[in-house]
Design an enzyme around this catalytic site. Structure first.
Site, mmCIF file in Angstrom:
data_model
loop_
_atom_site.group_PDB
_atom_site.id
_atom_site.type_symbol
_atom_site.label_atom_id
_atom_site.label_comp_id
_atom_site.label_asym_id
_atom_site.label_seq_id
_atom_site.Cartn_x
_atom_site.Cartn_y
_atom_site.Cartn_z
ATOM 1 N N PHE A 114 22.527 46.912 12.286
ATOM 2 C CA PHE A 114 23.292 45.945 13.072
ATOM 3 C C PHE A 114 24.564 46.609 13.604
ATOM 4 O O PHE A 114 25.310 47.227 12.852
ATOM 5 C CB PHE A 114 23.643 44.726 12.211
ATOM 6 C CG PHE A 114 24.469 43.720 12.968
ATOM 7 C CD1 PHE A 114 23.958 43.092 14.100
ATOM 8 C CD2 PHE A 114 25.755 43.418 12.568
ATOM 9 C CE1 PHE A 114 24.731 42.179 14.811
ATOM 10 C CE2 PHE A 114 26.525 42.501 13.270
ATOM 11 C CZ PHE A 114 26.006 41.881 14.392
ATOM 12 N N MET A 482 39.684 47.250 49.839
ATOM 13 C CA MET A 482 39.359 48.644 50.125
ATOM 14 C C MET A 482 37.887 48.788 50.529
ATOM 15 O O MET A 482 37.540 49.563 51.413
ATOM 16 C CB MET A 482 39.679 49.521 48.915
ATOM 17 C CG MET A 482 39.629 51.000 49.202
ATOM 18 S SD MET A 482 40.729 51.476 50.540
ATOM 19 C CE MET A 482 42.195 51.974 49.631
HETATM 20 C C1 LIG Z 1 35.285 48.920 38.039
HETATM 21 C C2 LIG Z 1 35.212 49.171 39.499
HETATM 22 N N1 LIG Z 1 34.221 48.604 40.224
HETATM 23 C C3 LIG Z 1 34.161 48.820 41.568
HETATM 24 C C4 LIG Z 1 35.072 49.612 42.188
HETATM 25 C C5 LIG Z 1 34.991 49.851 43.697
HETATM 26 N N2 LIG Z 1 36.170 49.292 44.366
HETATM 27 C C6 LIG Z 1 37.238 50.043 44.722
HETATM 28 S S1 LIG Z 1 38.475 49.163 45.411
HETATM 29 C C7 LIG Z 1 37.586 47.738 45.287
HETATM 30 C C8 LIG Z 1 38.153 46.434 45.776
HETATM 31 C C9 LIG Z 1 39.351 46.020 45.016
HETATM 32 O O1 LIG Z 1 39.747 44.746 45.425
HETATM 33 P P1 LIG Z 1 41.162 44.185 45.036
HETATM 34 O O2 LIG Z 1 41.415 44.431 43.606
HETATM 35 O O3 LIG Z 1 41.281 42.784 45.504
HETATM 36 O O4 LIG Z 1 42.162 45.151 45.811
HETATM 37 P P2 LIG Z 1 42.434 45.274 47.401
HETATM 38 O O5 LIG Z 1 41.688 46.492 47.865
HETATM 39 O O6 LIG Z 1 41.968 44.019 48.049
HETATM 40 O O7 LIG Z 1 43.897 45.473 47.478
HETATM 41 C C10 LIG Z 1 36.335 47.980 44.707
HETATM 42 C C11 LIG Z 1 35.314 46.948 44.492
HETATM 43 C C12 LIG Z 1 36.071 50.194 41.383
HETATM 44 N N3 LIG Z 1 37.002 51.013 41.884
HETATM 45 N N4 LIG Z 1 36.132 49.945 40.049
#
Ligand SMILES: Cc1ncc(C[n+]2csc(CCOP(=O)(O)OP(=O)(O)O)c2C)c(N)n1
Ligand SMILES: [Mg+2]
Lengths: 584, 187
Positions: A114, A482
């Site tokens: 476990f 992004m």
């Molecule tokens: C754990 C993880 N999953 C996916 C990604 C891919 N990724 C990079 S930036 C992003 C969007 C982030 O969105 P948000 O936090 O709202 O920030 P913004 O770019 O809108 O400022 C994603 C999905 C990542 N960097 N980390």
């Protein structure tokens, strides 16, 4: 005097002897004896997180804000697997942490017991080193070794997996040795001939640039001091990676700003056009180099790194120097001074003029118009209202992270914690908790995107429980910004799953957690709202509604060289070719 | 760039060969790696090769110093000079690794491999197999009326050549140890 004790007590004793005052953890069956020992003492504070990923990121935040080794404690099986992202994050950013994990008793290992997982196997590629402690006799020594490996050379994460029977059994405790006899002793001093060669190059260079990274921070505050002395004495412009911000002050006259994919125009142009590049503690990461074959084509490159495997890994260099940044900087200064403090003054003055022309492009300029807050404006105001405070910044990952790196200004090392190498969404909330634990009276702000923030938002419970007044400054664009930006530029504006739907009401969420919620959607109210956040004595979730389709510029598209940067919306047409789209 | 006169790839003294002249030609190198004989050390080495996409052509490992708890891993690998340098540096980073020697560049070395070959056959084929084995100084370590097991040691090429000759003569099974290697001379 021999000291007999159980393995569990040894763990706590070894942590004390290593100077640990804070452990971030989460209990479970396989670590109960250790938790029992933690209960019966007061020297080490245990911070109960809400998820083991949070424990590891908090330990990272603590380590980066103090220069000490961060510690996390997790149970076997799911506890250990939840630690994997944090370990990988610390590996890529060279952050010293020790993770202690419980394991099923030795006689059950291999039986699919476990909550059994092959923790040492799973974490082998995401730690600098790891150990399965099979005997109580050597447990304390293993933990001391673990601290030594985590903090020596290129720092990094280590893990010690401790079976439950080893925690229960008794043996003699081994204190840390006064002189470290470990065979693991990375080279600290750089080769003097190579350093002299670098100084000779520096004396003659017409267009030199310093390109510095997280290695300067990791080498300790003394290294930052030496760097400042060298840069200011030579008058050579300096840029830094995301990881190295704060080593040289943003207010310093030779500061170019951050370089790389979302770096400043002047920094990237200087890198491209220089004739001598002095890389100190950075690793020619792909976010920095862009198209490798067109990277700074005319320069002699010197590279100072404590890790020999960093040399020539991505970029072939001309003057390689293996050593600790602080030690090497000291020798560079010594030799440069002894040889008469020479630089090619006339040429550097001309080079500085060129740099000023690039600066005049003012690549970070933006217009705050209308009633929607621009994310750049939000950070600009946050900077203005907090710059004189005793301030630490963490971030999540995305556009907001890059804007934070561009618009916030760092005057000192260890003040900026962001997930660089792994780009881990969900890093910022727990990291802010770790930083605040280390600096109880300082201002700790997590600049977040709404999507990243949700990934480890459960840690707000930790903040409330331990009265950690972390400020969560969420730039809410209701988008995975992004990702959306890349889809706009690379995938024909097909916004596949890059918006944040069904978002919670962050103000109500704050109330549900027992902290303060603030919402702001009007630029005219922003200053007051930020001041309200700063004045509140407790954790705050600040929902800052910003422009939804803002893009982050400058941007070097994947597969492009530094001098083909995109500066703004007007210049993006056809910017990225098919070949670039395959890169991340 | 006129002001700077550093010869690319010039000099000098370092514990590491940091100024190799890189080309794009694939080279085969034999590396001798001394490690602490502790659990997982082989997994670390193999994980490094698979995780970073390096080649392993042959790998042997055994304890060589019982009191000192040390094992020697001999790896034959292939890559461009830059990749070979990376492999050595990455191996050097592994905490229980003591030393990494590139026997291919550090002066002459001897390389030996042991092979066991089971050959099935009767009549002329059987006689021919035995005759060739003698030429190759292979020993017969097992025999029945219709089979031999030959033991042969030598450079890998010699063992390859022996395998090629045995194939038409009834070769049914091969076991090879992989390369063990030592530098020549006193050093
Ligand atoms: C754990 C993880 N999953 C996916 C990604 C891919 N990724 C990079 S930036 C992003 C969007 C982030 O969105 P948000 O936090 O709202 O920030 P913004 O770019 O809108 O400022 C994603 C999905 C990542 N960097 N980390
Ligand atoms: Mg967002």
């Amino acid at each position: 005097m021999t000291r007999q004790m159980t393995g569990a007590r040894m763990v706590v004793q070894a942590l004390k002897d290593q100077g640990v005052d804070t452990v971030f953890g989460y209990p479970g069956g396989a670590v109960l004896p250790i938790y029992d020992e933690i209960f019966q003492q007061n020297d080490i504070r245990h911070i109960l997180v809400r998820h083991e990923q949070g424990a590891v990121h908090a330990a990272e935040g603590y380590a980066r804000a103090t220069g000490k080794v961060g510690v996390a404690l997790v149970t076997s099986g799911p506890g250990a697997t939840n630690a994997v992202t944090g370990l990988t994050d610390a590996l890529l950013d060279s952050i010293p942490i020790v993770v202690l994990s419980g394991q099923v008793p030795t006689f059950m290992i291999g039986s699919d017991a476990f909550q059994e997982a092959d923790t040492v196997g799973i974490t082998r590629p995401c730690t600098k080193h790891n150990w399965l402690a099979k005997e109580t006799e050597s447990l304390a020594d293993t933990i001391h070794q673990a601290f030594h490996v985590a903090r020596s050379g290129r720092p990094g994460p280590v893990l010690v997996d401790i079976p439950k029977d080893v925690q229960f059994a008794s043996a003699e405790y081994t204190p840390p040795q006064a002189i470290n006899t470990s065979r693991y002793q990375p080279q600290l001093k750089g080769d003097i001939e190579a350093i002299t060669e670098l100084v000779e190059a520096l004396e003659k260079a017409e267009r030199p640039v310093f390109y510095t990274g997280g290695g300067v921070i990791n080498s300790g505050p003394g290294a930052s001091q030496l760097l400042r002395e060298l840069v200011d004495a030579t008058g050579i412009p300096i840029t830094s990676t995301l990881m190295g911000l704060g080593a040289y002050p943003a207010s310093g006259k030779n500061w170019l700003g951050m370089l790389g994919m979302h770096g400043l125009y002047e920094a990237n142009m200087a890198m491209h056009d220089c004739d001598l590049m002095i890389n100190i503690g950075a690793r020619f990461d792909d976010r920095i180099t862009g198209l490798v074959s067109a990277f700074s084509p005319g320069s002699i490159k010197a590279h100072v790194d404590i890790d020999p495997s960093s040399i020539h890994k991505n970029i072939r260099v001309d003057i390689p120097i293996v050593g600790d940044v602080g030690h090497v900087l000291e020798d560079i200064l010594k030799i440069w001074k002894a040889r008469g403090r020479k630089t090619n003054k006339a040429a550097i003055a001309k080079w500085q003029e060129q740099v000023s022309e690039w600066r005049a492009v003012d690549c970070l300029s933006f217009k705050q118009e209308g009633k929607t807050i621009k994310p750049q404006y939000a950070l600009h105001r946050l900077e203005a209202l907090t710059k004189d405070m005793d301030r630490y910044i963490t971030t999540e990952v995305g556009q907001h992270q890059m804007w934070a790196a561009q618009y916030l200004r760092f005057e000192d090392p260890n003040r900026w914690m962001t997930s660089g190498g792994l780009g881990t969404m969900g890093y910022g909330v727990p990291a802010s908790i770790g930083v605040q634990m280390a600096h109880r009276d300082s201002l700790v702000i997590n600049v977040a995107g709404e999507a990243s923030w949700l990934m480890n938002m459960q840690e707000m419970g930790t903040a409330v429980q331990f009265r950690l007044p972390v400020k969560q400054f969420i730039l809410n664009n209701e988008r995975l910004g992004m990702v959306r930006q890349w889809q706009e530029l690379l995938h024909g504006e097909r916004y596949s799953h890059s918006w944040s739907e069904a978002l919670p009401d962050f103000v109500k969420l704050a109330e549900a957690f027992g902290c303060k919620g603030i919402r702001c959607d009007d630029p005219d109210d922003l200053d007051e709202a930020i001041k309200e956040m700063l004045a509140y004595d407790g954790p705050v979730i600040f929902d800052c509604l910003v422009e939804k389709h803002e893009n982050c510029f400058p941007m070097i598209p994947s597969g492009k060289p530094h001098n083909e940067m995109l500066l703004g919306e007007a210049s993006t047409d056809g910017a990225i070719e098919a070949g670039g789209a395959v890169l991340v | 760039m006129a002001a700077l006169k550093i010869k690319k790839g010039s000099t000098k003294h370092s514990a590491y060969n940091l100024r190799p002249n890189f080309s794009d030609v694939q080279e085969t190198h034999t590396l001798a790696v001394t490690v602490d004989n502790e659990p997982g050390v082989l997994a670390r080495v193999i994980g490094l090769f698979s995780g970073r996409g390096y080649n392993i052509e042959s790998l042997t490992v055994a304890e060589v110093d019982h009191l000192g708890h040390q094992s020697r891993i001999t790896i034959v690998t292939k890559g461009t000079p830059q990749v070979i340098e990376q492999i050595k540096a990455q191996l050097g980073r592994i905490v229980p690794v003591h030393e990494v020697h590139d026997l291919t560049v550090e002066g002459p070395a001897v390389e030996r491999e042991l092979g066991l070959f089971k050959v099935f056959g009767e009549g002329d084929k059987r006689i021919e197999a035995l005759r060739l084995a003698e030429i190759f100084r292979a020993n017969v370590v097992d025999s029945t009326l219709e089979s031999f097991v030959f033991e042969i040691t030598g450079a890998p090429e010699k063992i390859d050549a022996f395998a090629d000759l045995m194939r038409p003569l009834g070769l049914v099974e091969v076991a090879r140890t992989g390369v063990a290697a030592l530098s020549r001379g006193a050093a």
